[in-house]
Design a protein around this motif. Structure first.
Motif: not given
Length: 717
Positions: A559-577
């Motif tokens: 492997s090689v080190a590639i430093g830093k990373a960032r992730s951001r976001g929005v999510e919606l999970d829904l179940t219903g009838r």
């Protein structure tokens, strides 16, 4: 080479360590009222490790569950297909289709080993046992967000926990199925729960699958036996033993090539390896021994141990990635190839213990979780490689081990003998202790605080160079969360957590990497209507991590080190009838996952810059499903369909190569013509879209399957 213990010695080792470990079983489901202290408790259900006694609405974390019925009606047979149902999970590179690899909320783990997931709360996905089959799985839990303070060595985006089918005490029932699918695929399954006595039950689960695939010269053979034995000891104690034996045999397949951005360079069916390499075989043998004891209505002890051995062996012929050695870049049809050999042998054992309970201090109510675990992972990799010659005016096709991609002739040259490239043993030993307290400050507001301390030692022995590296590290990871109940159906939550994961392996010089450090924060709102009519979680999050690794493309297995990373976001999970009793499943995620450091890769002349997208992570993902129970000619029936959309993704680290977006449709249905017999059918990729599951480079692109169908019979008693 690792030594595989006999079954008898293995059982003795597991039994001896059982009182130091943990397992998921409990007297009642999370959310039920605790039984009074003077009331007899009978242990019948299961409770997952690291969870405690909480309803989902009380947990400051987004948790999505995919149940067995959803998997069954869609006829999803692999864990990777099941995870497509949750938009926060993205497919990653799978070692030629030979292991599971995925990212949660944009972050994946080490590219050189399978993604680590949990099985009944135990670390269980790190070996080379092949892609996980869904047989024997009761439900898949996607545990998102900052939970590392309890889980320890997981990714900051979250982890996946597989809840397996347990022996159900005192019941006898079963089911069998037989199905025929596209490409002459035949699969049989059986699941039989036998009550041997009032307190002893055995559950026997097995499957067998054989057939071709849509890829030329690539067939598939899968076998599995997954029994579970449950024993009730008195009214408060349950012991469970689970066994796993699986085998996968299939050719190693790197997929297709994409030349100059043209995804029609070759048909999606074309195999660019060498049939003479034969099958790569992935084997797994696993054991779990778990004990749960209810001390009282408020306190429960969970203990257990797990041991899993895996072995992957085989040869492959893969496209050469270095431009100077690749003739395809000169004439557009002559693919220079490497020939590789692999023997990947791994063993992982885990012991863990967990105590959960409740008490009051004045007006404050406390629900606590206290535990510890030990983990040892041995990863023995022997890897060989033949490389094609540097392309020149006099370089022959034989020296380049060339395949004509426009008109392939397999077996044209004698199979080259791979030379030693990597012969390394990694041994990672870790121990952790954790504590969590969820405090009821008022009848609406709860505060969760906790933390975990991990101590990890990694030893790496490179047998080719003689370099023996050793390093020990430790770190405390805190977590905190708030839960506020706005009303009976609505809950607000916020959470913060830090994580620690020791990177395994070394760079090509033998240097051990710094551990991966992460920080996670999220806020969200949960909806839970009575009776489960509607359940939803809307969350926004930001994750950062440092000391991120990527595969060393010039030195496979390192492997090689590639430093830093960032992730951001929005999510919606829904179940219903919906009106008309139409059931709906909905999952959407927006992810902004990018590198935050600069790295120059001299062998391939590319550079990673801050803002570059992380490989195989789409900005937008969506999965929707509608289903309804019906009556046909007086018989029970069910029909439904779904849609899965994945946006475009980076197809190679540090370059502009991009995988196109895709949208796949599916339909399914079943009818019970007579009592106890069900006729079922499912069609995936209904409109035969051309799509791509993942990519490592333009020369290693995994095409997705075309339209596939299956029809079968299922019996139950």
């Amino acid at each position: 080479m690792l030594r595989h213990a006999s079954r008898a010695s293995l059982m003795m080792r597991l039994a001896g360590s059982a009182l130091l470990a943990a397992a998921p079983a409990a007297a009642h489901e999370p959310g039920d009222d605790a039984a009074p202290a003077d009331q007899e408790i009978t242990v019948t259900g299961v409770r997952q490790a690291y969870r405690g006694d909480f309803t989902l609405a009380e947990i400051p974390q987004s948790i999505a569950q995919i149940d067995e019925e959803t998997l069954k009606e869609n006829n999803f047979l692999r864990l990777g297909d099941a995870l497509d149902l949750n938009a926060s999970v993205s497919r990653q590179n799978t070692l030629g289709g030979l292991f599971d690899s995925f990212a949660v909320r944009g972050f994946a783990g080490d590219e050189n080993i399978p993604t680590g997931y949990l099985v009944n709360g135990f670390n269980g996905g790190r070996g080379f046992g092949g892609p996980r089959d869904v047989a024997g799985i009761e439900r898949v839990e996607v545990l998102k967000g900052p939970a590392a303070a309890l889980l320890g060595r997981g990714e900051p985006g979250g982890t996946v926990n597989l809840v397996t089918k347990q022996a159900e005490i005192g019941r006898t029932f079963g089911s069998t199925s037989l199905q025929l699918g596209s490409f002459d695929r035949l699969r049989s399954e059986a699941d039989v729960n036998l009550a041997l006595t009032d307190t002893l039950t055995a559950r026997l689960i097995g499957y067998a699958e054989d057939g071709d695939t849509f890829r030329d010269s690539v067939d598939l053979h899968r076998r599995g036996f997954l029994p579970s034995v449950g024993l009730a000891i008195g009214s408060r104690t349950r012991l469970t033993y689970d066994f796993e034996w699986t085998r996968v045999e299939t050719p190693f397949d790197r997929g297709i090539v994409v030349l100059n951005g043209d995804f029609a360079t070759v048909p999606r069916t074309r195999f660019l390896g060498e049939p003479g390499d034969g099958d790569t075989v992935a084997r797994a043998t696993g054991h779990q021994l778990r004990v749960q004891h209810d001390l009282s209505g408020d306190w429960s002890l969970l203990v257990g141990a797990s041991l899993r051995d895996t072995l992957l062996t085989g040869f492959s012929s893969d496209a050469e990635l270095v431009p100077a050695r690749q003739k395809l870049f000169r004439d557009g049809r002559s693919l220079s190839r490497q020939r590789r050999s692999r023997r990947y042998d791994s063993r992982q054992w885990v012991v863990r213990a967990e105590l959960s309970g409740a008490f009051d201090t004045g007006t404050l109510g406390h629900r606590v979780l206290i535990g510890a675990d030990l983990d040892r992972f041995e990863n023995d990799q022997q890897f060989g490689r033949f490389r094609p010659a540097v392309v020149g005016a006099t370089t022959t096709d034989r020296a380049g081990y060339v395949l004509d991609i426009a008109d392939p002739v397999y077996g044209r040259f004698p199979l080259p003998t791979p030379g030693p490239q990597n012969d390394r043993l990694d041994v990672q030993e870790s121990g952790g202790a954790f504590v969590q307290d969820q405090i009821a400050l008022t009848d609406r507001l709860q505060l969760r605080v906790g933390g975990r301390y991990d101590s990890v030692r990694l030893r790496t022995l490179n047998r080719l160079t003689g370099i023996d590296s050793d390093r020990s590290v430790g770190r405390f990871s805190p977590q905190a969360g708030l839960v506020y109940r706005l009303s009976d159906p609505l809950t607000l939550y916020a959470a913060y957590g830090e994580g620690f994961r020791a990177n395994i392996g070394t760079d090509v010089t033998g240097a051990i990497f710094d551990p991966e450090i992460s920080r996670s924060k999220e806020v969200g709102i949960k909806l839970a209507l009575p009776g489960g009519r509607w359940n939803a979680t809307l969350a926004a999050f930001e994750l950062t991590k440092s000391n991120v690794l990527a595969s060393d493309t010039g030195n496979p297995g390192f492997s090689v080190a590639i430093g830093k990373a960032r992730s951001r976001g929005v999510e919606l999970d829904l179940t219903g009838r919906l009106p008309g009793d139409v059931e709906v499943l909905f999952s959407y995620a927006y992810l902004d996952a990018e590198a935050r450091s600069t790295l120059l890769e001299p062998n391939f002349n590319f550079q990673i810059r801050p803002g570059d997208r992380l490989v195989n992570i789409p900005d937008h993902s969506l999965n929707v499903q509608l289903a309804r129970d019906l009556t046909l000619a007086g018989r029970k029936a069910r029909a439904g369909g779904g849609m899965h959309h994945v946006g475009d993704r980076s197809g190679e680290t540090g370059t502009a190569f991009t995988l196109p977006s895709h949208t796949l449709a599916r339909i399914f249905g079943e009818v019970e013509p007579v009592d106890g017999v069900t006729l079922f059918a499912a069609v995936q990729n209904l409109f035969d879209a051309r799509w791509y599951a993942n990519s490592y480079s333009p020369l290693w692109v995994q095409p997705g399957a075309p339209r596939t169908a299956a029809i079968g019979l299922r019996t139950s008693f």
